[in-house]
Each structure stands twice: as structure tokens, then as C-alpha cells.
Scaffold this motif. Structure first.
Motif, PDB file in Angstrom:
ATOM      1  N   LEU A 119       0.663  -1.553  12.321  1.00  0.00           N
ATOM      2  CA  LEU A 119      -1.278  -1.374  12.200  1.00  0.00           C
ATOM      3  C   LEU A 119      -0.569  -0.136  10.935  1.00  0.00           C
ATOM      4  O   LEU A 119      -0.564   0.636  11.502  1.00  0.00           O
ATOM      5  N   SER A 120      -1.183  -0.263   9.570  1.00  0.00           N
ATOM      6  CA  SER A 120      -0.985   0.761   8.430  1.00  0.00           C
ATOM      7  C   SER A 120      -2.126   1.436   8.267  1.00  0.00           C
ATOM      8  O   SER A 120      -3.324   0.252   7.211  1.00  0.00           O
ATOM      9  N   ILE A 121      -2.837   1.713   8.418  1.00  0.00           N
ATOM     10  CA  ILE A 121      -4.475   2.003   7.764  1.00  0.00           C
ATOM     11  C   ILE A 121      -4.455   3.555   6.867  1.00  0.00           C
ATOM     12  O   ILE A 121      -3.886   4.676   7.231  1.00  0.00           O
ATOM     13  N   HIS A 122      -4.925   3.794   5.697  1.00  0.00           N
ATOM     14  CA  HIS A 122      -5.517   4.612   4.754  1.00  0.00           C
ATOM     15  C   HIS A 122      -6.414   4.588   4.396  1.00  0.00           C
ATOM     16  O   HIS A 122      -7.500   4.181   4.240  1.00  0.00           O
ATOM     17  N   SER A 123      -6.774   6.117   5.376  1.00  0.00           N
ATOM     18  CA  SER A 123      -8.309   6.791   6.204  1.00  0.00           C
ATOM     19  C   SER A 123      -7.959   7.747   6.306  1.00  0.00           C
ATOM     20  O   SER A 123      -6.935   8.962   6.147  1.00  0.00           O
ATOM     21  N   ASP A 124      -9.194   8.807   6.647  1.00  0.00           N
ATOM     22  CA  ASP A 124      -9.429  10.055   6.574  1.00  0.00           C
ATOM     23  C   ASP A 124      -9.355  10.227   7.932  1.00  0.00           C
ATOM     24  O   ASP A 124      -9.882  11.568   8.715  1.00  0.00           O
ATOM     25  N   ASP A 125      -8.990   9.901   8.786  1.00  0.00           N
ATOM     26  CA  ASP A 125      -8.959   9.119  10.523  1.00  0.00           C
ATOM     27  C   ASP A 125      -8.062  10.046  10.978  1.00  0.00           C
ATOM     28  O   ASP A 125      -7.048  10.406  10.274  1.00  0.00           O
ATOM     29  N   GLU A 149       0.716  -1.030   0.102  1.00  0.00           N
ATOM     30  CA  GLU A 149      -0.200   0.042  -0.094  1.00  0.00           C
ATOM     31  C   GLU A 149       1.182   1.450  -0.125  1.00  0.00           C
ATOM     32  O   GLU A 149       1.451   1.771   0.766  1.00  0.00           O
ATOM     33  N   LEU A 150       1.145   1.835  -0.753  1.00  0.00           N
ATOM     34  CA  LEU A 150       2.073   3.838  -1.283  1.00  0.00           C
ATOM     35  C   LEU A 150       0.233   4.386  -1.308  1.00  0.00           C
ATOM     36  O   LEU A 150      -0.405   4.898  -1.645  1.00  0.00           O
ATOM     37  N   SER A 151       0.882   5.201   0.358  1.00  0.00           N
ATOM     38  CA  SER A 151      -0.141   6.076   0.508  1.00  0.00           C
ATOM     39  C   SER A 151       0.533   7.077   1.492  1.00  0.00           C
ATOM     40  O   SER A 151       1.534   6.702   1.999  1.00  0.00           O
ATOM     41  N   ALA A 152      -0.509   7.722   1.901  1.00  0.00           N
ATOM     42  CA  ALA A 152      -0.083   8.460   3.621  1.00  0.00           C
ATOM     43  C   ALA A 152      -0.816   8.359   3.984  1.00  0.00           C
ATOM     44  O   ALA A 152      -1.458   8.613   5.025  1.00  0.00           O
ATOM     45  N   SER A 153      -0.439   6.967   5.025  1.00  0.00           N
ATOM     46  CA  SER A 153      -1.194   5.888   5.403  1.00  0.00           C
ATOM     47  C   SER A 153      -0.768   7.081   7.146  1.00  0.00           C
ATOM     48  O   SER A 153       0.501   7.209   6.881  1.00  0.00           O
ATOM     49  N   LYS A 154      -1.303   6.176   8.352  1.00  0.00           N
ATOM     50  CA  LYS A 154      -1.318   6.428   9.366  1.00  0.00           C
ATOM     51  C   LYS A 154      -0.618   5.089  10.243  1.00  0.00           C
ATOM     52  O   LYS A 154      -1.284   4.088   9.514  1.00  0.00           O
ATOM     53  N   GLU A 155       0.119   5.184  11.661  1.00  0.00           N
ATOM     54  CA  GLU A 155       0.622   3.586  12.240  1.00  0.00           C
ATOM     55  C   GLU A 155       0.471   3.768  12.964  1.00  0.00           C
ATOM     56  O   GLU A 155       1.008   4.688  13.384  1.00  0.00           O
ATOM     57  N   LEU A 170      -2.506  -4.330   6.855  1.00  0.00           N
ATOM     58  CA  LEU A 170      -2.501  -2.879   5.914  1.00  0.00           C
ATOM     59  C   LEU A 170      -4.402  -2.953   5.850  1.00  0.00           C
ATOM     60  O   LEU A 170      -4.987  -3.884   5.539  1.00  0.00           O
ATOM     61  N   ASP A 171      -4.229  -1.590   5.815  1.00  0.00           N
ATOM     62  CA  ASP A 171      -6.160  -1.271   5.964  1.00  0.00           C
ATOM     63  C   ASP A 171      -6.383  -0.194   5.172  1.00  0.00           C
ATOM     64  O   ASP A 171      -5.970   0.824   5.140  1.00  0.00           O
ATOM     65  N   ASP A 172      -7.380  -0.068   3.857  1.00  0.00           N
ATOM     66  CA  ASP A 172      -7.248   0.616   3.416  1.00  0.00           C
ATOM     67  C   ASP A 172      -9.172   1.215   3.826  1.00  0.00           C
ATOM     68  O   ASP A 172      -9.558  -0.104   3.519  1.00  0.00           O
ATOM     69  N   VAL A 173      -9.228   2.043   4.388  1.00  0.00           N
ATOM     70  CA  VAL A 173     -10.461   2.558   3.948  1.00  0.00           C
ATOM     71  C   VAL A 173     -10.959   4.166   3.505  1.00  0.00           C
ATOM     72  O   VAL A 173     -11.119   4.533   3.125  1.00  0.00           O
TER      73      VAL A 173
END
Length: 620
Positions: A209-215, A186-192, A252-255
Motif C-alpha cells: 500500500l503506497s499512499i501520497h497524502s498528508d497523513d 507514482e513518484l512522490s514522498a508517499s508512505k508505504e 497506488l493512492d493519491d489523496v
């Protein structure tokens, strides 16, 4: 000294040869908003003869066929000096380079616009890469090390989250082909958020824990604490974490609402995709996928069916063992959330009811054993066919079928042997998973015989409930824990499973509303009132008891308002004309599972102790 110099020269030559034999990929994203990546592939150390490269037709964790080759184009090849080389497309997803030198550079464009655990997606916010959907690969080079270089990260504001080993400077490494194909990125501005977990031997491993979301970061950190509790409960089942490669495991989580919800297990990571606007407020809903997929880091990725080892990326992968690999994981996915305190016993009853309704009320489970349902995965597991099927009558998900088998085995071990399913799973882990010995069903039976010291019980259980179609007495088994199995809608009328979760079509619908009625889209359930009346997929129901039908809700209401034994007149159309028939309503067969104390009955001390031993935390 001369001898030492010669040795050093030989070592240098070997190292150079090793590097030449490595495979190198580069991904660049000049226009991610158009869902494209430019991919480069360099293969060295080539001998004379045709070189074949191809796209996959299956993906790790998926068992049906997929056509990933449709999404690459502009395939070109060049010599090391940059001279164009002829590439011939010999199949839809296979390319051949007949004449080449010692190394070849291949380039192509990847289109990716489906965010789930199987495919890939690229847009201005991220590049979500499942490797079988993203990489051309060379046949016959399974043991070669693989390197990845991800470009344009700073330009797009991305960083990389993956189980691939970081080499520095946006480069990553896989030791071989199978590991590469099992490593989503996952290539993104994820938060970990990261933490360490210790095994009984004192060895610590990193969990990320790496989550790509608007949180915001506080939301991710709070959710990480929930995931930590789940991780510890699953560690307690097996007694230890697996020895993760490179000492790390990554969620890896994409929301995002436009995603296609999914969860896909990998050896040292899991790729989870949620169809939600954000994490905040949806944490409990999300935990079920995390729980299921993390359990797979033992069961499937290391406790490995022989039928899936090694995984073949050229076609569908059939297995007899998915009732165990997926089904027992399904059971524990729900159980550990209760043990971790996220669900009450009453809420867990709804999970158990789902298992029971699948195996006791679906026609497929009444006719076919769990082994056969596992084999059907090559058609059922998100395959590419678009024509209708008869799954309502011939298929029961191996997730639920196996989950119900796991439930019965757990309760029987507790009641009859003073053992638990945890004991059995731990023995399976030590016997086959930890030592990476692929198993067959007889191996699973043998471990049950060893665990119980009762080969007769093990043989009887497998013959009846795995190879056969007999069903356990769930009412009696659950009663030991003070859980009551009963009709969910007693006395309510029912004409068939139109609109139920177990009969969805690929589009997610089971009916369509027209101006003059409701069209049935899927096969009606075997022996249901609709089925007996000769009504099936494609038929248009226009009226019930003289009342016109303009919505599914009205159809369901009119049927539900009747009592079992009542008769209703139905008018329907098909290609042979308009027909009038009479349907006898039956009682809704749906079951529910409820704690005995919630329906005004007394929970005995024995039942309370049984339930406590079953559902409370096992973390010491």
C-alpha cells in the motif's frame, strides 16, 4: 576449448543484440512546479525504413478515446552520435523519422496537470504517471523489453511506487509494450505499508500500500489493516490470489482535494485517486474504491474479455462484456465490504438500492440490454466530446446494470441451486482467468450451465437478462434475505430527475440558476412529467403555481410538496417564447432497500440464515 570460446562469444553477441533491441525511457523533472517533465526515448536495433512513434488515444481500463498527444511538444530526434534528425508530424499524435541509423534518441516535453487514473500530473509534490498519457511509443515493437530511468528523485524528495520491476539505481523494467502501458508510477514522498498473503498452495505474495497524502505513517498502517481484511475476503471468493508478476501487487493512492476522483485497475497494481484532504477520517469512504479495483486483478485483468485482448492504444476499445467485467466487479466491491465487517446490512441496502434504481427506473435500461450498454462505453467512459448527449434516456451504466444482474444471479443460485455467485466466479476463474483464455459471452453462459448443471436455466438467464431487457423480480429475491424493496418517498410528488445523480452533465450540474429562473441543462427523463410537458434541456423555468423560481432547491421543494395526481402550473421560456403549461405530478419512483426488522417486521429464521450465508465473512 576453442569450441567453448566460440559458444561464449556467440552468447555475448546475442546478449548485446538483445540489449540493443531494448527500449529505454528517461524522465527528468527540472521544473516540476510548472507541470513539465523532460522525456528521453532511445530505440536501437532499427532496420532501414521510416520509424513511426506516437502517443496513445486510449488507456488501459478506459474504453473511450482520449487525446494524450496534445500534451507533448518540443519533439526532437538525434542519431546515436547526437546529430539532429528530421522529425515530421504526420498526424496530431504521430511522428515519423524517415532517415535514421541503427538507433535513434527522441526527446520531448510532457505537460501533465490532471491527477486521476487516466491522465498524468506533475507538480512540486509528485509525478503521477499513467503511461499512455506520458510516453511516445514506437509502432511494431510490442515484444521489446522496456527500461525506465527516473531522474531528480533525491532533489525532489521522491521515491518510486509502481508495478514495474525495480532494476536498482532508480531504473525499472517492463517485459513488453502491453505491460509497460499497464504500469502506472507514482513518484512522490508517499508512505508505504506492506504485508504478505499466502495462497492455499503455501506460496506467499507481497501486497503493498503506497499512499501520497498528508497523513502520518500510523494512519497509513491502520488503513493497511483495513485493506488486508478486504484482500482476504476477495481471495476467499476465488479461492486464491492470482500469481502476480514478480510476486507483488501494489495499491497506488493519491489523496488531495484538487484531484479528480478515480480508480483504475492494472495487472499487478491499481491507481486510485481520492478528492479528499487526507486519509484519516475518510477510511470507510475510501474502501469502496479499493474493493472494486482489487477485484479487477481477477476480473478484467486475467478474466479477460476477448474484445479487449490485446488492448489497442490507437483508438477506443469497444466491448460487449463490460456488464460482467465492470458490473460484476461493482457488485462484489460492495458485497465484500459487508462481509469484511465495514458495512452493516442496513448500509448495504443503500448500495443495493443504487443498483435497483438504475435498472428499474432509468429509461435506458427499459429499452436496451446490458450488452448494448457495454458497447456504449466508447462514448460514456470519460470521453473527450463536449457537446450534450441524451444519456438520461438512452444509457444506463454497465457498472450498475451488470451489478444488478450479478445480484439477481447470486440470489437465484442461492435460492434454487444451493450454489452461490462465488461458486460461479470461481469456475470462471479456473476455466478462463487463471489460464488467461480470453472469453466471450457464450463462454460465460457455458460456465453457468456447467456450474448449475442446468443448461436451460443458463440459456434462459442470458437470453432474458443479458441479451434481453427483462428484469428479475428483485422484490421476491431480496425478500428471501429479509430485505424489503419499497418506495423511498411514498406519496411524495415528483416531476423528473433534474438534480439526480443519474443525470449529471460533464460539469456535474443538471441546472443553472439565473436571475429570472432555473435553466435545465440535461435532457429530461423519458415519460417524466417535465418530459411530457415538453420541457427539456435549455429551457428556463421561471415560476411554479405563480411563485417565481430562483433556485433548484425551491423547484424541488414545490414539486415534492405535492401529492401524486396534483397539478401544478409552470411558466417556462425557450427560443420560441414564454409558455404556460400544466404538469401532473406523479409519485417519486425512487426505491430503497431496507432490512425487514428495521421497519417493525419479523425476520424469520429462514431469512436470517439466508442473509447470514450471503453477507458474512468467507475467510476461514
Amino acid at each position: 576449448m576453442k569450441k567453448l570460446l566460440l559458444t561464449a562469444a556467440a552468447m555475448l553477441s546475442a546478449a548485446t543484440l538483445f540489449a540493443q533491441n531494448d527500449i529505454y525511457y528517461s524522465f527528468s523533472f527540472p521544473h516540476p512546479e510548472h507541470h513539465e517533465a523532460e522525456v528521453g526515448l532511445r530505440i536501437g536495433g532499427l532496420e532501414s525504413g521510416p520509424l513511426r512513434v506516437r502517443m496513445s488515444r486510449s488507456s488501459a481500463g478506459r474504453y473511450a478515446t482520449h487525446e494524450f498527444g496534445k500534451n507533448i511538444y518540443n519533439v526532437k530526434a538525434f542519431s546515436e552520435a547526437g546529430t539532429p534528425i528530421t522529425v515530421k508530424q504526420i498526424e496530431g499524435d504521430v511522428y515519423e523519422i524517415a532517415n535514421h541509423g541503427a538507433s535513434v534518441k527522441i526527446t520531448y516535453t510532457l505537460f501533465a496537470n490532471w491527477t486521476d487514473g487516466t491522465y498524468a500530473s506533475i507538480d512540486a509534490s509528485h509525478a503521477h504517471l499513467n503511461m499512455p498519457a506520458a510516453v511516445l511509443w514506437a509502432e511494431g515493437m510490442d515484444e521489446r523489453p522496456v527500461h525506465f530511468l527516473f531522474k531528480d528523485l533525491d532533489k525532489n524528495g521522491w521515491h518510486v511506487s509502481t508495478q514495474l520491476k525495480a532494476e536498482g539505481n532508480d531504473a525499472f523494467y517492463a517485459p513488453n509494450f502491453q505491460y509497460m502501458m499497464d504500469s502506472p508510477a507514482e513518484l512522490s514522498a508517499s508512505k508505504e505499508s506492506s504485508w504478505e498473503v499466502s495462497n492455499p498452495d503455501g506460496k506467499k505474495q507481497g501486497i503493498h500500500l503506497s499512499i501520497h497524502s498528508d497523513d502520518g505513517q500510523p494512519v497509513i498502517d491502520n488503513f493497511a489493516k483495513m485493506v488486508q481484511k478486504m484482500v482476504l475476503e476477495e481471495q476467499a471468493v476465488f479461492g486464491e490470489l492470482p500469481a502476480y508478476d514478480f510476486g507483488n501487487y501494489t495499491f497506488l493512492d493519491d489523496v488531495y482535494p484538487a484531484n479528480d476522483g478515480d480508480g483504475m485497475e492494472h495487472r499487478n497494481s491499481t491507481c486510485i485517486v481520492h478528492m479528499l484532504d487526507k486519509v484519516e477520517g475518510n477510511e470507510l469512504k475510501m474502501m469502496s474504491t479499493f474493493s472494486h479495483e482489487y477485484f479487477h486483478s481477477w476480473n478484467v485483468k486475467r478474466i479477460r474479455p476477448k474484445s479487449l485482448e490485446p488492448f489497442n492504444f490507437e483508438h477506443a476499445n469497444m466491448s460487449n462484456e463490460l456488464w460482467f467485467a465492470e458490473g460484476f466487479t461493482q457488485y462484489y466491491g460492495g458485497l465484500v465490504l459487508v462481509r469484511a465487517g465495514f458495512h452493516t446490512s442496513e448500509e448495504y441496502g443503500q448500495t443495493l438500492a443504487g443498483l435497483l434504481n438504475a435498472v428499474l427506473n432509468q429509461p435506458g435500461a427499459a429499452k436496451y440490454p446490458a450488452v448494448q450498454m457495454s458497447r456504449y462505453s466508447v462514448f460514456a467512459d470519460a470521453g473527450v466530446s463536449i457537446d450534450p448527449n441524451n444519456n438520461n434516456n438512452i444509457f444506463t451504466s454497465y457498472y450498475y446494470y451488470g451489478g444488478a444482474i450479478a445480484l439477481a444471479l447470486d440470489l437465484r443460485l442461492r435460492a434454487d441451486y444451493h450454489l452461490t455467485l462465488d461458486d460461479y466466479m470461481r469456475n470462471v476463474w479456473l476455466t478462463m482467468g487463471k489460464v488467461m483464455k480470453p472469453y466471450t459471452i457464450p463462454d460465460l453462459q457455458k460456465v453457468l450451465a456447467t456450474t448449475t448443471k442446468d443448461p436451460k436455466f443458463a440459456a434462459d438467464f442470458f437470453n432474458k437478462y443479458v441479451y434481453g431487457i427483462e428484469k428479475n423480480d428483485y422484490t421476491a429475491l431480496l425478500a428471501k434475505a429479509g430485505m424489503v424493496v419499497r418506495k423511498a418517498k411514498p406519496g411524495k410528488g415528483w416531476i423528473g430527475n433534474i438534480g439526480s445523480a443519474v443525470s449529471r452533465s460533464r460539469s456535474g450540474q443538471v441546472y443553472t440558476v439565473e436571475t429570472d429562473g432555473v435553466t435545465i441543462l440535461n435532457s429530461t427523463a423519458l415519460n417524466s412529467p417535465l418530459y411530457k410537458a415538453g420541457i427539456d434541456a435549455g429551457d428556463l423555468i421561471t415560476s411554479v403555481d405563480g411563485s417565481s423560481i430562483t433556485s433548484f432547491v425551491k423547484l424541488a421543494f414545490l414539486a415534492g410538496a405535492k401529492k401524486p395526481g396534483d397539478k401544478i402550473s409552470v411558466t417556462f421560456k425557450n427560443r420560441t417564447g414564454t409558455h404556460n403549461t400544466t404538469i401532473e405530478v406523479v409519485e417519486n419512483p425512487e426505491l430503497e432497500v431496507v432490512p425487514i426488522e428495521t421497519i417493525g417486521q419479523q425476520l424469520t429464521a429462514e431469512q436470517a440464515d439466508f442473509r447470514k450465508a450471503w453477507l458474512t465473512s468467507k475467510v476461514k
